[in-house]
Design an enzyme around this catalytic site. Structure first.
Site, PDB file in Angstrom:
ATOM      1  N   ASP A   1      26.210 -62.531 -61.969  1.00 47.51           N
ATOM      2  CA  ASP A   1      27.581 -62.004 -61.933  1.00 47.51           C
ATOM      3  C   ASP A   1      28.571 -63.099 -62.331  1.00 47.51           C
ATOM      4  O   ASP A   1      29.630 -63.268 -61.720  1.00 47.51           O
ATOM      5  CB  ASP A   1      27.929 -61.440 -60.547  1.00 47.51           C
ATOM      6  N   HIS A  55      28.699 -50.915 -58.939  1.00 47.77           N
ATOM      7  CA  HIS A  55      29.361 -51.881 -58.071  1.00 47.77           C
ATOM      8  C   HIS A  55      29.817 -51.093 -56.848  1.00 47.77           C
ATOM      9  O   HIS A  55      30.781 -50.337 -56.917  1.00 47.77           O
ATOM     10  CB  HIS A  55      30.555 -52.492 -58.829  1.00 47.77           C
TER      11      HIS A  55
END
Lengths: 328, 186, 442
Positions: C323, C182
């Protein structure tokens, strides 16, 4: 006598979240009625029944004696019932969440809620959750509309009009909610606005020419990093408070350097127009953004700003309570 | 819907009524020494000034004229929009004086009630009296005028308008008949 | 011995076999048995009429937050997999930022078992890069690999320490598994809650500049080149990142990336919650500061958003991943600054993504590929296809059905989506997992 109300109803706001939704008529309306409110403050019996039976709740999550007392006074002079709710300071505890507090306030059947909160958008959140009308007394770095209204009133009272005047705002534009609301208020009233400060304290999208997009509300606002240049022919100078945290967060090398490049002193004041107004939303860091002799000098209207605060807030509360049953 | 206007008083008639009212005020109060006139915005103010001028002409006494905006004393604030308020200026100490409220049209009586509340916040007159140019009936409160220029019975869908030189450029009183039910009740 | 199912007359699109034709598909014993013109007189065969619908392999989501163990009030493996099935997904990869996090075999086994007993579709685990996701020490990657993780991630957070990232890439390379990062430089993003730009400025919110993602993306690409390790950039959101990945691939560096449905279709204007007739120059309403639009990485501006479609078309973006980040109302009904980051995506993913097809930005076959065979390649599995003999994970959807999103009806506990109340075109009609119905909407 006919009360020329329906035809003159020119205040069209349900909530007062920021000046971006005010028309210039709305602003003028509030400022015009402020004079009548000031007259009430000069009477022996400083009370009128305009908001009798209405409940105004002040909800302050940031300590601010001056603004809260100003609102409380304004509401009480109008005969409203005032309930003050203040947070012990920690607004992030889940148990004392804003949502829970909002439900409690709902039960109080508040007509108007005045909220100050460290998070931008908190007043909008309340406006969504509750039936009451909401006045923003300062939310995060977003807006402080009543401060801006009283600044506009002070300018108008001292130099007659706002339109076409050159107003220079100096300092921490990025974090100042007062500056943000004044940007809206001043541009709506046709002023020529110049922002001046260190580049690290001016929002990036203001610097990078994105304001050329068609219809951008701040397209005409000038950015100037050199204070002497900015001050030339200024009618009004607004100095913003510089907070110590800015230096710690890496925006500035030192307060000393800030004061040297952006501090308002007698030499700089002389560059502006004769009789240019010196303003500051308070509280001041004398010696940092403004020298003491200027802050209390002949051109300073800073004390007047504070005094007008009550009358301006009375005018606003009055306008908001009026027409509550109308479809606004 | 077209407005139908009917003129019911011309300048001469208005002047006569004001003259009579001025004399009546003097007669009723044994002179003008203890009198204060308070004109209600907007048209009550020039009427009060004319009465004061007339009284000065008749008896040489200057009767003070005050101006009153009742915006903050209305009982219908939630129903109407927010009006633009004009300055309130009560010129002298009214304690123990006779306050004569002057207005152009008396209708429901609510404005007068608000005016009495407002005046009470400035002091304690020994008495309050009311003078109006037109009484059009339809009272909603137990209020009556002491001095009346003309009684004009009207229907609820009619409207009485007083026009004065100082504000409207001419002196006359007209009745208009219209479809607009939002005629403000005063 | 499960029932046989004949999916009749659907338009079968299977990128892995290069197939796009109207045909029938027969499922026997949980496997794809036959594709063609099939007329079955067998009474044991249930017929599903897919006339006018599209039939594809079940979608695969490499990036999904199921919240269990630890945050069951937001989602459980049961509700999350049901939600996935309703979205047409038959495989999801569970991100390890649970509580306790998936940094040991025992927690991974817990998730796997829960998925088998209470889940309705396939759940593949992802392990933590570092112990407790604290970013200090590598987790026991070898043991996690044995437990079946498909990769490693500290998602929610970046692997901030460059040296640790280097070690992680090197170590995981030996296991043949990717590090899914990330990308967010904490110092640049500190305190920010949305995209940096005009909208953040006028809302008085601190913004995350594109550089916060791009600086770390550049770092990771360089580290991948240095170590030969496989780095996968999670949920990319900026044109700059896309360009860097494109260039890196051109140079043969072992980097892959994914994009979410929301970064393909929404911008930071969603935080204003305005109608179509309003612009970001208009006055704010009480609806501004819409926490359902608060997500990390943030919704970017229109030029970053639009360019993602190019990345899909030229294969710079390897696949689409949701996500999916469900939250309860406690975490979203509050001020914008206080609100948790995340959008509940599984049940709107298809509808969102198909808007690119309806707006003629991306071809249908490409979109299906990015939901099926491409994520399957990433996993190195033989999923994501309708080849004969493969397990019958099949999704049937109506390409043109327009429907209104009502998050209160979601199977997911997470009702947090900025799409609530909006219309989408494209709707899942049935999902089969191993030949069994796991979702049906007739």
């Amino acid at each position: 006598m006919t009360l020329e109300t329906a035809s003159q109803q020119s205040f069209g706001q349900k909530h007062v979240l920021d000046l971006d939704s005010f028309t210039s008529q709305d602003i003028t309306h509030v400022l015009d009625n402020t004079l009548a409110m000031e007259q009430v403050l000069d009477r022996e019996i400083r009370k009128v029944p305009a908001l009798r039976g209405k409940t105004v709740v002040t909800l302050f999550y940031e300590s601010s004696t001056r603004t809260r007392v100003s609102f409380e006074q304004a509401a009480k002079i109008l005969s409203a019932d005032v309930i003050n709710v203040s947070s012990s300071g920690s607004s992030t505890k889940k148990g004392e969440s804003l949502y829970n507090t909002a439900l409690t306030i709902q039960a109080m059947q508040a007509d108007i809620i005045v909220i100050r909160h460290p998070h931008s958008g908190a007043p909008h959140f309340l406006a969504r959750q509750l039936r009451s009308k909401v006045i923003n007394a300062g939310d995060g770095t977003h807006a402080h509309p009543t401060q801006s209204l009283l600044d506009l009133y002070t300018i108008r009272k001292n130099i007659g009009t706002i339109e076409g005047k050159k107003i220079v705002i100096i300092g921490d534009i990025m974090y100042s909610r007062v500056a943000r609301s004044n940007l809206w208020g001043l541009t709506k009233m046709g002023a020529r606005v110049v922002l001046c400060g260190p580049q690290t304290l001016i929002p990036n999208d203001f610097l990078n020419g994105h304001r050329t997009e068609e219809g951008h509300p701040f397209a005409a606002v000038e950015i100037q990093t050199d204070l002497d240049t900015a001050l030339k022919d200024a009618d009004v100078i607004m100095a913003l408070r510089l907070q110590l945290e800015r230096q710690k967060a890496g925006h500035l090398p030192s307060l000393r350097e800030y004061s040297q490049t952006y501090g308002l002193n007698a030499r700089r004041l002389a560059i502006a127009k004769d009789g240019a107004l010196v303003m500051h939303p308070g509280p001041m860091n004398e010696g940092v953004e403004i020298e003491t002799d200027i802050a209390h000098g002949a051109q300073s209207v800073i004390e007047e700003q504070v005094k007008s605060g009550v009358a301006v807030r009375m005018s606003l509360l009055y306008s908001m309570a009026a027409g509550q049953n109308l479809e606004i | 819907m077209p407005l139908i206007e009917k003129r019911i008083q011309n300048p001469v008639q208005i002047e006569r009524a004001l003259t009579r009212i001025s004399h009546e005020i003097l007669e009723r109060n044994g002179g003008g020494d203890n009198v204060v006139l308070v004109g209600m915005h907007s048209r009550g103010v020039p009427l009060a000034q004319r009465i004061s001028t007339a009284i000065e002409r008749f008896e040489g006494i200057k009767v003070p004229v005050g101006k009153l905006d009742i915006g903050m004393y209305r009982d219908d604030i939630s129903e109407k929009g927010s009006p633009l308020m004009k300055p309130t200026d009560i010129p002298s100490d009214i304690n123990g004086k006779t306050v004569v409220i002057i207005d152009d049209v008396l209708y429901t009586g609510r404005s007068i009630r608000a005016a009495m509340d407002a005046i009470s916040d400035f002091g304690r007159p020994s008495q309050m009296q009311l003078g109006v140019l037109v009484d059009r009936g339809h009272r909603e409160l137990p209020i009556r005028a002491d001095y009346v220029g003309k009684n004009v019975p009207t229907a609820k869908d009619e409207d009485v308008q007083v026009r004065l030189m100082e504000i409207d450029g001419a002196d006359e009183i007209v009745i208009t008949t219209n479809n607009n039910d939002m005629g403000d009740k005063t | 011995m499960s029932k046989s199912i004949l999916i009749k007359s659907g338009r079968i699109i299977d990128p892995a076999s290069d197939r796009d034709e109207v045909a029938d598909l027969l499922i026997v014993d949980g496997k794809i048995s036959e594709i063609g013109q099939i007329n079955s007189k067998d009474q044991n065969v249930e017929v599903y009429d897919a006339k006018g619908f599209v039939v594809t392999p079940g979608f695969i989501d490499i990036h999904c937050h199921l919240r269990e163990p630890g945050e069951e009030y937001k989602e459980t493996i049961a509700t999350g997999t049901k939600s996935a099935a309703a979205g047409g997904f038959t495989t999801v990869c569970a991100m390890p930022n649970t509580n306790p996090p998936m940094d040991t075999k025992s927690v991974v086994d817990f998730v796997k078992n829960k998925a088998l007993t209470e889940g309705v579709i396939r759940v593949l685990p992802i392990g933590c890069v570092t112990k407790n996701s604290h970013g200090k020490e590598l987790s026991e990657m070898s043991e996690l690999a044995d437990a079946g993780v498909i990769g490693f991630s500290d998602d929610g957070k970046p692997v901030s320490d460059a040296n640790l990232m280097r070690q992680a890439l090197t170590y995981s390379a030996g296991l043949g598994l990717p590090i899914i990062n990330h990308c967010e430089v904490p110092e640049l993003a500190d305190g920010a809650s949305m995209n940096e730009g005009w909208i953040a400025t006028r809302l008085g919110l601190k913004g995350m500049p594109n550089s916060a993602e791009e600086v770390m993306a550049a770092r990771d690409i360089s580290l991948s080149e240095l170590t030969g390790g496989k780095v996968h950039l999670a949920h990319i959101s900026t044109a700059g990142t896309l360009d860097m990945v494109r260039e890196a691939k051109r140079r043969g560096i072992n980097v892959t990336c994914e994009v979410t449905p929301h970064h393909l279709t929404l911008t930071d204007e969603a935080v204003l919650s305005i109608g179509d007739e309003s612009t970001s120059f208009d006055p704010l309403t009480a609806n501004a500061y819409d926490t359902t639009a608060k997500v990390n990485p943030p919704l970017r501006n229109i030029s970053d958003m639009s360019i993602m479609a190019n990345g899909i078309n030229d294969n710079t973006i390897d696949f689409i991943a949701t996500d999916h980040a469900p939250h309860s109302s406690v975490d979203k009904i509050c001020t914008f600054q206080e609100a948790a980051f995340g959008i509940s995506v599984l049940e709107t993913a298809l509808g969102s993504v198909l808007s690119l097809y309806h707006n003629k930005k991306v071809e249908l076959g490409t979109l299906i590929k990015k939901l099926t065979s491409d994520p399957a390649s990433f996993l190195g599995s033989n999923l994501g296809t309708l080849k004969i003999g493969r397990t019958a994970d099949v999704t049937v959807f109506d390409l043109d059905e327009t429907w209104r999103v009502n998050s209160s009806l979601f199977f997911s506990k997470g009702k947090n989506t900025p799409l609530d109340g909006t219309s989408l075109t494209g709707r899942v009609k049935a999902t089969f997992y191993g030949g069994e119905y796991v979702y049906r909407n007739d």
